[in-house]
Each structure stands twice: as structure tokens, then as C-alpha cells.
Design an enzyme around this catalytic site. Structure first.
Site, PDB file in Angstrom:
ATOM      1  N   THR A  31     -15.113   2.682  16.875  1.00  0.00           N
ATOM      2  CA  THR A  31     -15.202   3.692  16.560  1.00  0.00           C
ATOM      3  C   THR A  31     -15.645   4.727  15.258  1.00  0.00           C
ATOM      4  O   THR A  31     -16.260   5.570  15.263  1.00  0.00           O
ATOM      5  CB  THR A  31     -13.177   3.526  16.054  1.00  0.00           C
ATOM      6  N   ASP A  75     -16.485  -1.415  21.613  1.00  0.00           N
ATOM      7  CA  ASP A  75     -15.917  -1.702  21.566  1.00  0.00           C
ATOM      8  C   ASP A  75     -15.485  -3.131  21.055  1.00  0.00           C
ATOM      9  O   ASP A  75     -15.731  -4.161  21.951  1.00  0.00           O
ATOM     10  CB  ASP A  75     -14.980  -0.920  22.958  1.00  0.00           C
ATOM     11  N   SER A  76     -14.582  -3.013  20.274  1.00  0.00           N
ATOM     12  CA  SER A  76     -14.811  -4.980  19.626  1.00  0.00           C
ATOM     13  C   SER A  76     -13.748  -5.426  20.405  1.00  0.00           C
ATOM     14  O   SER A  76     -13.265  -6.728  20.335  1.00  0.00           O
ATOM     15  CB  SER A  76     -14.173  -4.399  18.250  1.00  0.00           C
ATOM     16  N   THR A 294       3.413 -19.789  12.081  1.00  0.00           N
ATOM     17  CA  THR A 294       4.913 -18.903  11.770  1.00  0.00           C
ATOM     18  C   THR A 294       3.961 -16.944  12.559  1.00  0.00           C
ATOM     19  O   THR A 294       2.949 -16.340  12.285  1.00  0.00           O
ATOM     20  CB  THR A 294       5.084 -17.746  10.565  1.00  0.00           C
ATOM     21  N   GLN A 295       5.099 -16.429  13.626  1.00  0.00           N
ATOM     22  CA  GLN A 295       4.807 -14.935  14.335  1.00  0.00           C
ATOM     23  C   GLN A 295       5.276 -14.158  13.288  1.00  0.00           C
ATOM     24  O   GLN A 295       4.689 -12.682  13.110  1.00  0.00           O
ATOM     25  CB  GLN A 295       5.477 -14.509  14.520  1.00  0.00           C
TER      26      GLN A 295
HETATM   27  N1  ASP Z   1     -11.217   0.421  20.317  1.00  0.00           N
HETATM   28  C1  ASP Z   1     -12.094   0.115  18.264  1.00  0.00           C
HETATM   29  C2  ASP Z   1     -12.647  -0.997  18.264  1.00  0.00           C
HETATM   30  O1  ASP Z   1     -12.535  -1.597  18.001  1.00  0.00           O
HETATM   31  C3  ASP Z   1     -11.237   0.524  17.653  1.00  0.00           C
HETATM   32  C4  ASP Z   1     -11.608   1.009  16.261  1.00  0.00           C
HETATM   33  O2  ASP Z   1     -12.966   0.595  16.481  1.00  0.00           O
HETATM   34  O3  ASP Z   1     -10.883   1.180  15.105  1.00  0.00           O
HETATM   35  O4  ASP Z   1     -14.225  -1.682  18.780  1.00  0.00           O
END
Ligand code: ASP
Length: 359
Positions: A31, A75-76, A294-295
Site C-alpha cells: 500500500t 501486493d504482499s 497457541t491460537q
Molecule cells: N494488501 C496490501 C499488501 O499487503 C496491504 C498493505 O500493504 O497494507 O500489500
């Protein structure tokens, strides 16, 4: 190696001043560098020079800032272990040229990438600081500017003896520096997007940046060693009411799986029914590596506390202690990539390798 682009931005930014540090900013996407596509209104990545235009404050640092842009920018959510390998190789290749590295990365998988890199970059003496933002850098209320500026400051910070202030992989976000392999994305909306529930921040940015030197790792005495072979044959099974034997058996016993991270309840408890324990035992007999995480967002696995936890322990499940799922995944990829010997991997899983568990 990724076919990224190198940009030497340094000379134009620091005319006439003596250089104190040199930082490589590595841009992978996310982002922080996105802008709205007028066609369909979705966010798409733009190049690093535009990021720099939005942050003229970077010119005020007495630091040489070079950049390296990955191609394609992503986008990650699309991050794969191949990106971690590319990042590790790039840092290794440029290690002697820079005092620190800043990685611009999407927030969605930042904690996974920072965790994996903490294992892959063995013997760090220099900072590797991940950052990103919740709002794109060109937007008036962006958090990206402050995150980037502080990340650069931290990556170039030195102690009186000239050693790096933070010789480890960390995430800087919303005024806090967190150990990479202790972090988790906690909020989809707040600027304060990351949490490190089991370890206090390594630093806090206010008027000054205050470093928590007690818990920051010591620089390695051995030279940097980079491991790029990862074994990704890991499943993650989140225990939940109503889980069926077919689902559990697939995650635990499938031939393509070498290890399973069991995300259990509370202090490491799972279903005490015979059918479930029989599948766990079957997985153990098949030689699978079973790790209990653990969750809960904070706290630790303690399989001695309740009978259900104790049964898991006696069926061959190892305690992940207070590790995050993100770090457990990176640790397994790394250890299994290093050896085919599951006995050795199990032994190493219980050790603290780079600050990922409370020893
Ligand atoms: N979808 C975006 C990503 O992970 C969200 C971000 O960067 O905050 O690339």
C-alpha cells in the site's frame, strides 16, 4: 535473482555534506507505494521515485539513500518464499556497501517475511527494517511518510562504538519498532497495525527514538551467513469446534506434508477425543514434525497444564512455546531446508535461534 532495478539516489540528496551512513531502501510493493487506478478505483503500485517525491524529508538526512525496486511490484498477499530468497541474496550481495537496509513491503504478509528473513540472515550486524503503511504515501493522512522516515533513521542509527543500534530484522510501524519474528498483523484498519504480544518494542519513536537496548540482540561475531534453501512442506491446522477427521487427517498425515503447525486453544489444548489423538499418533508414526502453537494472541503453550495438552505431548507433539504462527512457519521452512533429518529439526525447533521464543 529478481530482475529488479537499481537506483543510486544518494548523490543528489546530500550535496556538500559528509556521509555518515548509507542505506539501501528495497521496494517490494504494498500500500505504501500504491495509488488509485482511475479506471476501476483499485490500488495499484507506482515506482520508487514517486515515493521519494512524496517524502522530501528524506533529503534532510545526512545519509546516502540508494534504492532497489523489485519487479514486478506486488501486493504482499502474493508473497512467496522466492521473494524472501531474493531479498536475502540482495542483502548478502550488498552487505558491505550499506550500514542498513529498509524494506518497503505490504502489511498483509510483512510479519511472515520479517520472520523468515530473521532465520535466513544468520549472523546480522546491521539493521534490516521492514515498513509499509495502511494508507498510500500520496494520500494526505498517510502513515507511510512517518514510517519510512523513522525506518531510515533507525536503519542508520549507530551506538557510540560505531556498531548498529539495531542489528536485527525488525518491523517499524506507527512509532514502534518490533522484533520481526515476534510481530503479527493485528489490525486491518488502525495505523497501529502490528503487535508483538510476547516481547516489548525494541524502540519507541517520540520526540526521540528510545531504544530498548536490554532486549535488542547483540551483533553477531561470526560473518553473515545466508540460507536460501527452504523446505515449504508445512501445513497449518487451526483446531476448531466441529473439525472433522478428514480435515485433520489431511493436514497432519498427507504424504506431501513434512510438518504441521497445530494452532491449539489456550495454553496448547486440543480435542481429547480418541479419533483426534489417533490421527496425531498416526502422524507421529509417519514421522511428521508436529508443532503446537497457541491460537491466543499472547502467552505461551504449556502442555503440562491440562490433560488435553499432556496427551498431545505424549503423542509426539512439540511445544512451540510463545512463538507466533508466522515465526513458526519461517523457522520450519528454514530448519527443514537445512536438513532432511527430522530428529535434528525437532531438536532445533525447541531452541531459541534468533529471539523468536522466550528462552
Ligand atoms: N494488501 C496490501 C499488501 O499487503 C496491504 C498493505 O500493504 O497494507 O500489500
Amino acid at each position: 535473482m529478481n530482475d529488479g532495478q537499481n537506483m543510486n539516489d544518494g548523490q543528489s540528496m546530500n550535496d556538500g555534506q559528509s556521509m555518515k551512513s548509507a542505506i539501501l531502501v528495497i521496494y517490494t510493493g504494498g500500500t505504501i507505494g500504491m495509488k488509485e487506478d482511475p479506471q476501476d478505483g483499485t490500488l495499484k503500485p507506482f515506482d520508487f521515485s514517486q515515493i521519494k517525491e512524496e517524502v522530501p524529508e528524506l533529503n534532510k538526512f545526512n545519509v546516502r539513500i540508494d534504492s532497489y525496486t523489485f519487479s514486478p511490484l506486488i501486493d504482499s498477499s502474493d508473497v512467496e518464499p522466492a521473494l524472501w530468497v531474493n531479498l536475502a541474496e540482495l542483502i548478502h550481495e550488498r552487505y558491505e556497501d550499506y550500514d542498513g537496509f529498509v524494506i518497503l513491503h505490504g502489511t498483509d504478509t510483512m510479519a511472515y517475511s520479517a520472520s523468515a528473513l530473521s532465520f535466513m540472515l544468520d549472523g546480522l550486524t546491521k539493521p534490516v527494517i521492514f515498513t509499509g503503511s495502511q494508507l498510500p504515501i500520496g494520500v494526505p493522512r498517510t502513515d507511510g511518510k512517518e514510517n519510512l522516515i523513522s525506518a531510515v533513521e533507525i536503519a542508520s542509527a549507530k551506538r557510540a562504538d560505531g556498531s548498529a543500534e539495531v542489528p536485527e530484522v525488525a518491523i517499524f510501524f506507527d512509532a514502534r519498532l518490533l522484533r520481526g519474528n515476534r510481530s503479527t498483523k493485528y489490525s486491518a484498519e488502525a495505523f497501529n497495525a502490528f503487535a508483538s504480544p510476547n516481547l516489548p518494542p525494541l524502540a519507541q519513536a517520540g520526540i526521540n527514538i528510545r531504544y530498548n537496548t536490554e532486549i535488542i540482540r547483540k551483533p553477531s561475531a561470526a560473518p553473515l551467513k545466508v540460507q536460501t534453501h527452504l523446505d515449504c512442506r508445512v501445513s497449518i491446522l487451526k483446531i476448531h469446534p466441529g473439525i472433522t477427521p478428514a480435515v485433520a487427517r489431511h493436514s497432519l498425515c498427507a504424504p506431501e506434508i513434512r510438518a504441521c503447525i497445530l494452532e491449539t486453544y489456550g495454553s496448547g489444548n486440543a480435542i481429547s477425543k480418541d479419533w483426534f489423538l489417533d490421527i496425531i499418533k498416526e502422524a507421529d508414526h509417519l514421522g511428521k514434525i508436529l508443532l503446537n502453537v497457541t491460537q491466543c494472541k499472547s502467552g505461551t503453550v504449556n502442555m503440562n497444564l491440562y490433560a488435553t495438552g499432556a496427551t498431545l505431548k505424549h503423542s509426539g507433539v512439540l511445544s512451540g512455546q510463545d512463538i507466533t504462527t508466522e515465526a513458526a512457519l519461517g523457522k520450519l521452512f528454514f530448519l527443514m531446508g537445512r536438513s532432511d533429518n527430522n530428529k535434528w529439526v525437532k531438536k532445533m525447533l525447541e531452541k531459541d535461534l534468533c529471539g523468536e521464543i522466550t528462552a
